[in-house]
Design a protein around this motif. Structure first.
Motif, PDB file in Angstrom:
ATOM      1  N   THR A  17       0.858  -1.193   0.000  1.00  0.00           N
ATOM      2  CA  THR A  17       0.000   0.000   0.000  1.00  0.00           C
ATOM      3  C   THR A  17       0.889   1.236   0.000  1.00  0.00           C
ATOM      4  N   THR A  18       0.400   2.288  -0.649  1.00  0.00           N
ATOM      5  CA  THR A  18       1.160   3.536  -0.633  1.00  0.00           C
ATOM      6  C   THR A  18       0.703   4.423   0.523  1.00  0.00           C
ATOM      7  N   ALA A  19      -0.405   4.036   1.171  1.00  0.00           N
ATOM      8  CA  ALA A  19      -0.901   4.843   2.293  1.00  0.00           C
ATOM      9  C   ALA A  19       0.093   4.767   3.445  1.00  0.00           C
ATOM     10  N   LEU A  20       0.407   5.911   3.993  1.00  0.00           N
ATOM     11  CA  LEU A  20       1.359   5.946   5.107  1.00  0.00           C
ATOM     12  C   LEU A  20       0.615   5.907   6.442  1.00  0.00           C
ATOM     13  N   VAL A  21       1.336   5.529   7.475  1.00  0.00           N
ATOM     14  CA  VAL A  21       0.844   5.643   8.833  1.00  0.00           C
ATOM     15  C   VAL A  21       0.854   7.146   9.166  1.00  0.00           C
ATOM     16  N   PRO A  22      -0.082   7.631  10.011  1.00  0.00           N
ATOM     17  CA  PRO A  22      -0.129   9.077  10.280  1.00  0.00           C
ATOM     18  C   PRO A  22       1.179   9.667  10.819  1.00  0.00           C
ATOM     19  N   ASN A  23       2.032   8.871  11.378  1.00  0.00           N
ATOM     20  CA  ASN A  23       3.327   9.407  11.834  1.00  0.00           C
ATOM     21  C   ASN A  23       4.360   9.440  10.712  1.00  0.00           C
ATOM     22  N   GLY A  24       3.939   9.041   9.490  1.00  0.00           N
ATOM     23  CA  GLY A  24       4.839   9.093   8.344  1.00  0.00           C
ATOM     24  C   GLY A  24       5.513   7.774   8.006  1.00  0.00           C
ATOM     25  N   ASP A  25       5.352   6.781   8.873  1.00  0.00           N
ATOM     26  CA  ASP A  25       5.943   5.461   8.594  1.00  0.00           C
ATOM     27  C   ASP A  25       5.298   4.820   7.377  1.00  0.00           C
ATOM     28  N   ARG A  26       6.079   3.975   6.701  1.00  0.00           N
ATOM     29  CA  ARG A  26       5.517   3.071   5.712  1.00  0.00           C
ATOM     30  C   ARG A  26       4.787   1.945   6.449  1.00  0.00           C
ATOM     31  N   ARG A  27       3.681   1.425   5.853  1.00  0.00           N
ATOM     32  CA  ARG A  27       2.962   0.308   6.488  1.00  0.00           C
ATOM     33  C   ARG A  27       3.787  -0.979   6.357  1.00  0.00           C
ATOM     34  N   MET A  28       4.026  -1.625   7.492  1.00  0.00           N
ATOM     35  CA  MET A  28       4.840  -2.842   7.534  1.00  0.00           C
ATOM     36  C   MET A  28       4.122  -3.914   8.357  1.00  0.00           C
ATOM     37  N   PHE A  29       4.449  -5.173   8.067  1.00  0.00           N
ATOM     38  CA  PHE A  29       4.090  -6.230   9.014  1.00  0.00           C
ATOM     39  C   PHE A  29       4.989  -6.121  10.233  1.00  0.00           C
ATOM     40  N   SER A  30       4.510  -6.561  11.367  1.00  0.00           N
ATOM     41  CA  SER A  30       5.358  -6.605  12.559  1.00  0.00           C
ATOM     42  C   SER A  30       6.388  -7.725  12.408  1.00  0.00           C
ATOM     43  N   PRO A  31       7.505  -7.626  13.137  1.00  0.00           N
ATOM     44  CA  PRO A  31       8.451  -8.757  13.135  1.00  0.00           C
ATOM     45  C   PRO A  31       7.752 -10.016  13.654  1.00  0.00           C
ATOM     46  N   LEU A  32       8.162 -11.172  13.123  1.00  0.00           N
ATOM     47  CA  LEU A  32       7.571 -12.459  13.518  1.00  0.00           C
ATOM     48  C   LEU A  32       8.599 -13.272  14.286  1.00  0.00           C
ATOM     49  N   SER A  33       8.168 -13.900  15.375  1.00  0.00           N
ATOM     50  CA  SER A  33       9.055 -14.789  16.136  1.00  0.00           C
ATOM     51  C   SER A  33       8.723 -16.239  15.812  1.00  0.00           C
ATOM     52  N   ILE A  34       9.754 -16.986  15.441  1.00  0.00           N
ATOM     53  CA  ILE A  34       9.604 -18.408  15.150  1.00  0.00           C
ATOM     54  C   ILE A  34      10.481 -19.156  16.158  1.00  0.00           C
ATOM     55  N   THR A  35       9.878 -20.095  16.888  1.00  0.00           N
ATOM     56  CA  THR A  35      10.587 -20.739  17.992  1.00  0.00           C
ATOM     57  C   THR A  35      10.899 -22.190  17.657  1.00  0.00           C
ATOM     58  N   LEU A  36      12.129 -22.603  17.953  1.00  0.00           N
ATOM     59  CA  LEU A  36      12.521 -24.004  17.791  1.00  0.00           C
ATOM     60  C   LEU A  36      12.800 -24.570  19.181  1.00  0.00           C
ATOM     61  N   VAL A  37      11.946 -25.509  19.620  1.00  0.00           N
ATOM     62  CA  VAL A  37      12.166 -26.197  20.884  1.00  0.00           C
ATOM     63  C   VAL A  37      12.951 -27.459  20.564  1.00  0.00           C
ATOM     64  N   GLN A  38      14.118 -27.577  21.173  1.00  0.00           N
ATOM     65  CA  GLN A  38      15.075 -28.592  20.745  1.00  0.00           C
ATOM     66  C   GLN A  38      15.369 -29.623  21.826  1.00  0.00           C
ATOM     67  N   GLY A  39      15.346 -30.877  21.429  1.00  0.00           N
ATOM     68  CA  GLY A  39      15.869 -31.941  22.270  1.00  0.00           C
ATOM     69  C   GLY A  39      17.291 -32.260  21.837  1.00  0.00           C
ATOM     70  N   GLU A  40      17.728 -33.473  22.156  1.00  0.00           N
ATOM     71  CA  GLU A  40      19.087 -33.847  21.741  1.00  0.00           C
ATOM     72  C   GLU A  40      19.163 -34.038  20.229  1.00  0.00           C
ATOM     73  N   HIS A  41      18.147 -34.740  19.683  1.00  0.00           N
ATOM     74  CA  HIS A  41      18.136 -35.024  18.242  1.00  0.00           C
ATOM     75  C   HIS A  41      16.950 -34.390  17.523  1.00  0.00           C
ATOM     76  N   ASP A  42      15.811 -34.326  18.209  1.00  0.00           N
ATOM     77  CA  ASP A  42      14.569 -33.873  17.574  1.00  0.00           C
ATOM     78  C   ASP A  42      14.250 -32.433  17.970  1.00  0.00           C
ATOM     79  N   ALA A  43      13.337 -31.837  17.217  1.00  0.00           N
ATOM     80  CA  ALA A  43      12.925 -30.463  17.508  1.00  0.00           C
ATOM     81  C   ALA A  43      11.493 -30.233  17.034  1.00  0.00           C
ATOM     82  N   VAL A  44      10.872 -29.229  17.646  1.00  0.00           N
ATOM     83  CA  VAL A  44       9.502 -28.816  17.314  1.00  0.00           C
ATOM     84  C   VAL A  44       9.540 -27.331  16.977  1.00  0.00           C
ATOM     85  N   LEU A  45       8.974 -26.969  15.836  1.00  0.00           N
ATOM     86  CA  LEU A  45       8.954 -25.569  15.410  1.00  0.00           C
ATOM     87  C   LEU A  45       7.583 -24.966  15.711  1.00  0.00           C
TER      88      LEU A  45
END
Ligand SMILES: [Zn+2]
Length: 277
Positions: A17-45
């Motif tokens: 979008t070309t519409a700006l945020v009222p403070n002048g920022d460009r519209r962005m997605f927020s940062p995303l956190s991706i977590t890896l829970v790790q065992g010795e060999h296996d992991a869950v994302l």
């Protein structure tokens, strides 16, 4: 063998979008956190990202860990936290899991994909079939350690959950708790904020020491007590300033003044326009 966890931050990407945020920022997605829970060999994302490019980078990060990925978990239905799930599950021969409520919300997000998600990020989101299954008792096992999907109801959207990892004193909280990023208020009308507070209470009742939030400022730690307190403070300020201001722009500026250090004022602006619509 004890567990460990690591967090990958997918940096903010611009919206179409070309519409700006009222403070002048460009519209962005927020940062995303991706977590890896790790065992010795296996992991869950937990909470894979959204675009083809982000998903490839996260897949390379998982591969570099040397762990065998067994499960991909989605905490809630917003596409920015799962559209890459099927790609990663295929790459690593893993199983996608979520609660029944979240799976329902995944289907809802697929249904609005053309008009919402693809409009914001044309050509960037992969084919995203809903392949998630509900694990037995909302539990999965990682090398003998139990990981539980705890249903907490409405938070920044409906039917959300968090992943509790008791052996790490960890909750991977999706969008129930935020950490240094403006909260998404677009679904916080009516009793939405009260429901969100109950969801936070449910996380607190798990007594975590660490919380990984779905959107975090990577310069901040994962201290659970601080993140919970700050998420509540933001909701309280929302109530107060909604009652004080009769238009989205004044509310936006008042919130920005109250929370000058939170990332992505554009997310606040999106929520403000929805709350005053
Ligand atoms: Zn989110």
């Amino acid at each position: 063998m004890s567990l460990a966890y690591a967090v990958y931050i997918a940096e903010p990407i611009p919206l179409n979008t070309t519409a700006l945020v009222p403070n002048g920022d460009r519209r962005m997605f927020s940062p995303l956190s991706i977590t890896l829970v790790q065992g010795e060999h296996d992991a869950v994302l937990v909470d894979p990202p959204m675009t083809v490019e982000q998903t490839k980078a996260v897949g390379d990060w998982v591969a570099a860990s040397g762990k065998n990925l067994t499960h991909v978990v989605a905490t809630h239905g917003h596409g920015d936290h799962w559209f890459g799930a099927a790609l990663l599950a295929e790459r690593f021969d893993a199983t996608v899991v979520a609660t029944a409520g979240t799976i329902g919300q995944m289907h809802r997000n697929v249904a609005i994909r053309d008009t919402f998600w693809d409009a914001l990020l044309p050509g960037q989101i992969p084919d995203a079939p809903v392949t998630a299954v509900v694990p037995d008792g909302n539990r999965i096992r990682l090398e003998g350690h139990e990981l539980t999907l705890v249903e907490v109801g409405h938070s920044d959207t409906d039917d959300t959950s968090v992943l509790h990892v008791p052996d790490l004193d960890l909750v991977v909280a999706g969008d129930v708790v935020y950490n240094g990023v403006h909260q998404y208020l677009a679904e916080a009308q009516g009793d939405g904020r009260e429901a969100w507070r109950r969801a936070i209470d449910a996380v607190e009742a798990l007594r975590p020491r660490f919380i990984v939030t779905g959107h975090k400022n990577k310069d901040l730690d994962d201290d659970a007590t601080r993140a919970i307190a700050e998420t509540r403070r933001y909701l309280d300020a929302t109530d107060e300033l909604l009652s004080r201001h009769d238009n989205a722009l004044d509310f936006f500026h008042a919130m920005l003044e109250r929370f000058p250090d939170r990332l992505n004022p554009g997310a606040l602006w999106g929520g403000a326009t929805a709350l005053y619509a």
